[in-house]
Enzyme design. Structure first.
Site, PDB file in Angstrom:
ATOM      1  N   ILE A  13     -36.457  17.565   1.949  1.00 16.49           N
ATOM      2  CA  ILE A  13     -35.749  16.368   2.393  1.00 16.49           C
ATOM      3  C   ILE A  13     -35.915  16.166   3.899  1.00 16.49           C
ATOM      4  O   ILE A  13     -36.194  15.059   4.368  1.00 16.49           O
ATOM      5  CB  ILE A  13     -34.250  16.442   2.001  1.00 16.49           C
ATOM      6  CG1 ILE A  13     -34.112  16.342   0.471  1.00 16.49           C
ATOM      7  CG2 ILE A  13     -33.458  15.330   2.678  1.00 16.49           C
ATOM      8  CD1 ILE A  13     -32.691  16.390  -0.054  1.00 16.49           C
ATOM      9  N   SER A  35     -37.732  29.778   6.816  1.00 17.72           N
ATOM     10  CA  SER A  35     -37.518  30.768   5.754  1.00 17.72           C
ATOM     11  C   SER A  35     -38.013  30.227   4.413  1.00 17.72           C
ATOM     12  O   SER A  35     -38.558  30.979   3.607  1.00 17.72           O
ATOM     13  CB  SER A  35     -36.032  31.147   5.670  1.00 17.72           C
ATOM     14  OG  SER A  35     -35.234  29.989   5.516  1.00 17.72           O
ATOM     15  N   GLY A  37     -39.020  26.493   4.416  1.00 14.24           N
ATOM     16  CA  GLY A  37     -39.778  25.303   4.813  1.00 14.24           C
ATOM     17  C   GLY A  37     -41.195  25.653   5.234  1.00 14.24           C
ATOM     18  O   GLY A  37     -41.523  26.799   5.517  1.00 14.24           O
ATOM     19  N   LEU A  71     -29.236  19.575   7.233  1.00 14.80           N
ATOM     20  CA  LEU A  71     -29.825  19.797   5.907  1.00 14.80           C
ATOM     21  C   LEU A  71     -30.179  21.257   5.655  1.00 14.80           C
ATOM     22  O   LEU A  71     -30.376  21.660   4.499  1.00 14.80           O
ATOM     23  CB  LEU A  71     -31.111  18.959   5.763  1.00 14.80           C
ATOM     24  CG  LEU A  71     -30.984  17.452   5.988  1.00 14.80           C
ATOM     25  CD1 LEU A  71     -32.358  16.813   6.038  1.00 14.80           C
ATOM     26  CD2 LEU A  71     -30.145  16.820   4.881  1.00 14.80           C
ATOM     27  N   ALA A  72     -30.323  22.059   6.712  1.00 13.21           N
ATOM     28  CA  ALA A  72     -30.745  23.451   6.524  1.00 13.21           C
ATOM     29  C   ALA A  72     -29.739  24.181   5.650  1.00 13.21           C
ATOM     30  O   ALA A  72     -28.528  24.049   5.838  1.00 13.21           O
ATOM     31  CB  ALA A  72     -30.861  24.156   7.881  1.00 13.21           C
ATOM     32  N   ALA A  73     -30.243  24.918   4.683  1.00  8.98           N
ATOM     33  CA  ALA A  73     -29.342  25.657   3.781  1.00  8.98           C
ATOM     34  C   ALA A  73     -30.132  26.669   2.981  1.00  8.98           C
ATOM     35  O   ALA A  73     -31.353  26.554   2.829  1.00  8.98           O
ATOM     36  CB  ALA A  73     -28.652  24.683   2.818  1.00  8.98           C
ATOM     37  N   SER A 115     -23.679  19.009  -1.995  1.00  6.50           N
ATOM     38  CA  SER A 115     -24.531  18.990  -3.191  1.00  6.50           C
ATOM     39  C   SER A 115     -23.721  18.545  -4.398  1.00  6.50           C
ATOM     40  O   SER A 115     -22.503  18.768  -4.455  1.00  6.50           O
ATOM     41  CB  SER A 115     -25.063  20.394  -3.450  1.00  6.50           C
ATOM     42  OG  SER A 115     -25.683  20.451  -4.713  1.00  6.50           O
ATOM     43  N   TYR A 138     -23.481  29.165  -4.481  1.00  4.98           N
ATOM     44  CA  TYR A 138     -24.075  28.048  -3.727  1.00  4.98           C
ATOM     45  C   TYR A 138     -23.064  26.908  -3.608  1.00  4.98           C
ATOM     46  O   TYR A 138     -22.802  26.393  -2.513  1.00  4.98           O
ATOM     47  CB  TYR A 138     -25.344  27.583  -4.448  1.00  4.98           C
ATOM     48  CG  TYR A 138     -25.908  26.272  -3.977  1.00  4.98           C
ATOM     49  CD1 TYR A 138     -26.463  26.143  -2.695  1.00  4.98           C
ATOM     50  CD2 TYR A 138     -25.908  25.140  -4.801  1.00  4.98           C
ATOM     51  CE1 TYR A 138     -27.000  24.938  -2.262  1.00  4.98           C
ATOM     52  CE2 TYR A 138     -26.439  23.936  -4.381  1.00  4.98           C
ATOM     53  CZ  TYR A 138     -26.979  23.833  -3.109  1.00  4.98           C
ATOM     54  OH  TYR A 138     -27.505  22.636  -2.693  1.00  4.98           O
ATOM     55  N   LYS A 142     -21.018  25.189  -0.367  1.00  4.61           N
ATOM     56  CA  LYS A 142     -21.079  23.771   0.010  1.00  4.61           C
ATOM     57  C   LYS A 142     -19.666  23.176   0.145  1.00  4.61           C
ATOM     58  O   LYS A 142     -19.423  22.327   0.994  1.00  4.61           O
ATOM     59  CB  LYS A 142     -21.898  22.983  -1.016  1.00  4.61           C
ATOM     60  CG  LYS A 142     -23.399  23.298  -0.966  1.00  4.61           C
ATOM     61  CD  LYS A 142     -24.013  22.743   0.309  1.00  4.61           C
ATOM     62  CE  LYS A 142     -25.505  22.971   0.397  1.00  4.61           C
ATOM     63  NZ  LYS A 142     -26.103  22.390   1.615  1.00  4.61           N
TER      64      LYS A 142
END
Ligand SMILES: NC(=O)c1ccc[n+]([C@@H]2O[C@H](COP(=O)([O-])OP(=O)(O)OC[C@H]3O[C@@H](n4cnc5c(N)ncnc54)[C@H](O)[C@@H]3O)[C@@H](O)[C@H]2O)c1
Length: 311
Positions: A13, A35, A37, A71-73, A115, A138, A142
């Protein structure tokens, strides 16, 4: 609004959004620790910094930034189940650190990626934003990110918009994972003349949203104050079964190969379907039909194959 910062810019994204922002005249700073990407997919023109969102080294980058897309996750559900501590570290501590950086630099807006997984335990379809029931680590992480966002608004005046994407798809989707998302997984196997795998009987239904429709909403988040302090579902408001998706891909690739069926993956919802009335209220609507979107993904992956870049 001119200068924006994207965390997770090397991801699916993030890299697509950065492209869209650059094309819309924004100056784009990008952070990613690479990591998951891929460096090569960060658009040229992004001022890229290889940094971890948990580090205080990110703080200076936020000065002079008008808006942040966080957006990093750590976002592969299987990986998060395996390592809940790292999940919390990246998705909760990392998110708090991004909000802290935004607070110190007086950034006017943070768009925070949550999410649809926060609805794992909810059986209302289409699903509105009203209630969450996280099940996986997860999803729990979030929901914690959302709580930090709310408290940063309350205690420090950091304005944010929470987004809850359903199944976003499109070019540069992370197809290199052990278990890649279904659409790129099916297309790649069929392009190679191999049998794709369907986990379960193919009856699970997913609400798929094309990346450019998603990006339309991201632009609204930094231009329309009606998004301030709110959380939005981002889906198409319709869903398709995995088998329907398989058959669309099979038709587009003129293939006669049938899938192999394997047992369900644990923890996967049977149905996702977004109630997108909140996002529609501010003038957004998804425009890309499923066949059109899948065709674009087929074209992208066919090109990757030609370039010898498919695993
Ligand atoms: N793709 C979807 O359909 C979808 C659905 C729901 C939510 N989301 C959320 O949207 C966001 C983007 O998802 P995506 O599909 O692009 O995922 P992605 O895995 O392709 O991108 C995430 C990026 O974050 C980077 N990253 C991970 N940990 C980091 C850290 N500690 N510091 C810096 N960078 C780090 C990764 O290297 C990767 O490039 C995520 O927050 C995800 O949870 C996505």
């Amino acid at each position: 609004m001119k200068k924006v910062l994207v965390t997770g810019v090397a991801g699916f994204i993030g890299s697509n959004l950065a492209d869209r922002l650059l094309g819309s005249g924004y100056e784009v700073l990008g952070i990613d620790n690479l990591s998951y990407g891929v460096f090569e997919q960060i658009p040229k023109g992004v001022d890229f910094h290889k940094l971890d969102i948990r580090s205080k080294d990110i703080y200076p980058l936020f000065h002079g930034v008008d808006a942040v897309f966080h957006l990093a996750a750590k976002n592969c559900i299987e990986d998060c189940q395996e390592d809940p501590v790292e999940t919390a570290d990246i998705n909760v501590v990392g998110t708090a650190n991004v909000f802290e950086a935004a607070r110190r630099a007086k950034v006017s807006k943070v768009v925070n990626a949550e999410s649809s997984a926060v609805y794992e335990g909810i059986d209302i379809f289409p699903t509105p934003e009203a209630n969450v029931a996280p099940d996986s680590f997860y999803a729990v992480s979030k929901v914690c990110g959302n709580l930090f966002a709310r408290k940063y608004a309350e205690f420090h005046g950091v304005v944010s918009t929470g987004i809850r994407p359903f199944s976003v798809y499109g070019s540069k989707q992370d197809y290199r994972r052990t278990i890649p998302p279904s659409m790129p997984a099916f297309i790649i196997k069929l392009l190679k003349g191999e049998q794709p795998i369907i986990y379960g009987d193919g009856s699970k239904r997913r609400d798929f949203l094309y990346i450019e429709d998603f990006n339309d909403f991201m632009l609204l988040c930094i231009t329309d104050p009606r998004t301030d302090g709110k959380v939005f579902n981002l889906g198409s408001g319709t869903n398709n079964s995995i088998l329907e998706i398989y058959n669309v891909i099979k038709k587009l690739l003129a293939s006669s190969v049938d899938p192999v069926f394997k047992p369900n993956l644990s923890g996967e919802a049977q149905i996702t379907l977004a109630d997108i009335s909140e996002a529609r209220k501010i003038g957004w609507s998804p425009k890309t039909g499923i066949e059109e979107g899948i065709q674009a993904l087929v074209d992208f992956l066919s090109k990757e194959k030609e370039l010898g870049r498919l695993k």
